[in-house]
Design a protein around this motif. Structure first.
Motif, short mmCIF file in Angstrom:
data_model
loop_
_atom_site.label_atom_id
_atom_site.label_comp_id
_atom_site.label_asym_id
_atom_site.label_seq_id
_atom_site.Cartn_x
_atom_site.Cartn_y
_atom_site.Cartn_z
N GLU A 94 0.83 -1.21 0.00
CA GLU A 94 0.00 0.00 0.00
C GLU A 94 0.86 1.26 0.00
N GLY A 95 0.65 2.13 -0.97
CA GLY A 95 1.34 3.40 -1.03
C GLY A 95 2.79 3.33 -1.48
N GLU A 96 3.26 2.17 -1.88
CA GLU A 96 4.65 2.00 -2.24
C GLU A 96 4.89 2.47 -3.68
N ALA A 97 6.03 3.11 -3.91
CA ALA A 97 6.34 3.61 -5.24
C ALA A 97 7.85 3.69 -5.43
N LEU A 98 8.29 3.51 -6.67
CA LEU A 98 9.71 3.63 -6.98
C LEU A 98 10.26 5.00 -6.60
N ALA A 99 9.48 6.04 -6.83
CA ALA A 99 9.95 7.40 -6.56
C ALA A 99 10.38 7.58 -5.11
N ALA A 100 9.75 6.90 -4.19
CA ALA A 100 10.07 7.04 -2.77
C ALA A 100 11.43 6.47 -2.41
N LEU A 101 12.07 5.73 -3.33
CA LEU A 101 13.35 5.09 -3.05
C LEU A 101 14.55 5.95 -3.45
N PHE A 102 14.30 7.13 -4.06
CA PHE A 102 15.37 7.96 -4.59
C PHE A 102 15.42 9.32 -3.89
N THR A 103 16.63 9.88 -3.78
CA THR A 103 16.76 11.25 -3.31
C THR A 103 16.24 12.18 -4.41
N ASP A 104 15.95 13.41 -4.04
CA ASP A 104 15.43 14.38 -5.02
C ASP A 104 16.39 14.58 -6.19
N ASP A 105 17.70 14.58 -5.89
CA ASP A 105 18.71 14.85 -6.92
C ASP A 105 19.41 13.58 -7.40
N ALA A 106 18.76 12.45 -7.27
CA ALA A 106 19.37 11.17 -7.62
C ALA A 106 19.85 11.13 -9.06
N VAL A 107 20.86 10.27 -9.29
CA VAL A 107 21.39 10.01 -10.62
C VAL A 107 21.25 8.51 -10.88
N TRP A 108 20.78 8.16 -12.06
CA TRP A 108 20.68 6.75 -12.49
C TRP A 108 21.39 6.69 -13.83
N GLU A 109 22.41 5.81 -13.92
CA GLU A 109 23.12 5.78 -15.20
C GLU A 109 23.57 4.39 -15.58
N ILE A 121 26.46 2.39 -17.43
CA ILE A 121 27.88 2.60 -17.73
C ILE A 121 28.38 1.42 -18.53
N GLY A 122 29.55 1.56 -19.10
CA GLY A 122 30.11 0.49 -19.91
C GLY A 122 29.59 0.55 -21.33
N PRO A 123 30.17 -0.28 -22.21
CA PRO A 123 29.86 -0.20 -23.64
C PRO A 123 28.39 -0.43 -24.00
N GLN A 124 27.69 -1.30 -23.28
CA GLN A 124 26.29 -1.58 -23.65
C GLN A 124 25.30 -0.64 -22.99
N TYR A 125 25.49 -0.35 -21.71
CA TYR A 125 24.48 0.42 -21.00
C TYR A 125 24.65 1.93 -21.07
N ALA A 126 25.85 2.43 -21.32
CA ALA A 126 26.03 3.88 -21.42
C ALA A 126 25.19 4.42 -22.57
N LYS A 127 25.21 3.71 -23.69
CA LYS A 127 24.45 4.16 -24.86
C LYS A 127 22.95 3.89 -24.68
N LYS A 128 22.60 2.73 -24.14
CA LYS A 128 21.19 2.35 -24.01
C LYS A 128 20.45 3.22 -23.01
N PHE A 129 21.05 3.48 -21.84
CA PHE A 129 20.36 4.20 -20.78
C PHE A 129 20.85 5.62 -20.58
N GLY A 130 22.14 5.86 -20.82
CA GLY A 130 22.68 7.19 -20.57
C GLY A 130 22.66 7.54 -19.10
N ARG A 131 22.57 8.82 -18.83
CA ARG A 131 22.60 9.34 -17.45
C ARG A 131 21.34 10.16 -17.22
N LEU A 132 20.61 9.80 -16.20
CA LEU A 132 19.38 10.51 -15.85
C LEU A 132 19.57 11.19 -14.50
N GLN A 133 19.09 12.41 -14.37
CA GLN A 133 19.23 13.16 -13.12
C GLN A 133 17.85 13.55 -12.61
#
Length: 172
Positions: free
Chosen positions: A41-56, A58-70
């Motif tokens: 109840e009331g659970e969400a992915l957003a609640a697991l991150f800081t306001d200024d979180a970074v998700w990225e 890295i490496g040859p496969q994931y740097a291009k696929k996902f990049g860096r999100l802030q």
């Protein structure tokens, strides 16, 4: 017992509590990315991150696929592209191993090897292994000593196709 001994024990206790809180955070993250998923109840992915979180990625496969999100919003928008109601995964399960968690005051750094078993809506399936390196920060929004994801890095190590067998009914 001296005050120095008490202080040392309190420091060790705080480190153990931080490690346990980080394990809870990463376990909830993985469970919310699994399909089918039954959030609490009331659970969400957003609640697991800081306001200024970074998700990225890295490496040859994931740097291009996902990049860096802030920022929490950008991260959750990206993750939602892979979760219902978007038709992407038919099933998805994450396993974590090779855990290493280091507590350094108000910063906790965790490393895991992740195995992801995914079946897609197009009937293909694959196993993916990735190295996760995640920095956590104490929550300023939560009195329960929660630790939030501050910087999530994922690097694909390998992938392999696999066959998902439909469940077979057994009768006793």
């Amino acid at each position: 017992m001296t005050q120095a001994n008490i202080d040392a024990l309190l420091t060790r206790l705080a480190a153990l509590e931080a490690q346990n809180a980080v394990r809870k955070t990463i376990a909830r993250y993985m469970a919310l990315c699994d399909l089918p998923c039954a959030p609490l109840e009331g659970e969400a992915l957003a609640a697991l991150f800081t306001d200024d979180a970074v998700w990225e990625g890295i490496g040859p496969q994931y740097a291009k696929k996902f990049g860096r999100l802030q920022g929490r919003t950008a991260i959750v928008e990206m993750l939602q592209r892979y979760l219902p109601p978007t038709p992407h995964f038919a099933s998805n399960v994450h396993f974590l191993t090779s855990e290493h968690i280091e507590v350094m005051g108000d910063i906790v750094k965790g490393r895991w090897i992740m195995l992801q078993a995914s079946a897609y809506v197009d009937a293909k399936a694959e196993l993916i292994s990735a190295r996760l390196e995640i920095d956590f920060a104490p929550s300023s929004r939560d009195e329960n000593n929660a630790w939030l994801i501050r910087h999530f890095r994922t690097e694909r190590l390998f992938d392999a196709p696999w066959q998902v067998n439909p469940r077979k009914e057994t009768h006793a």
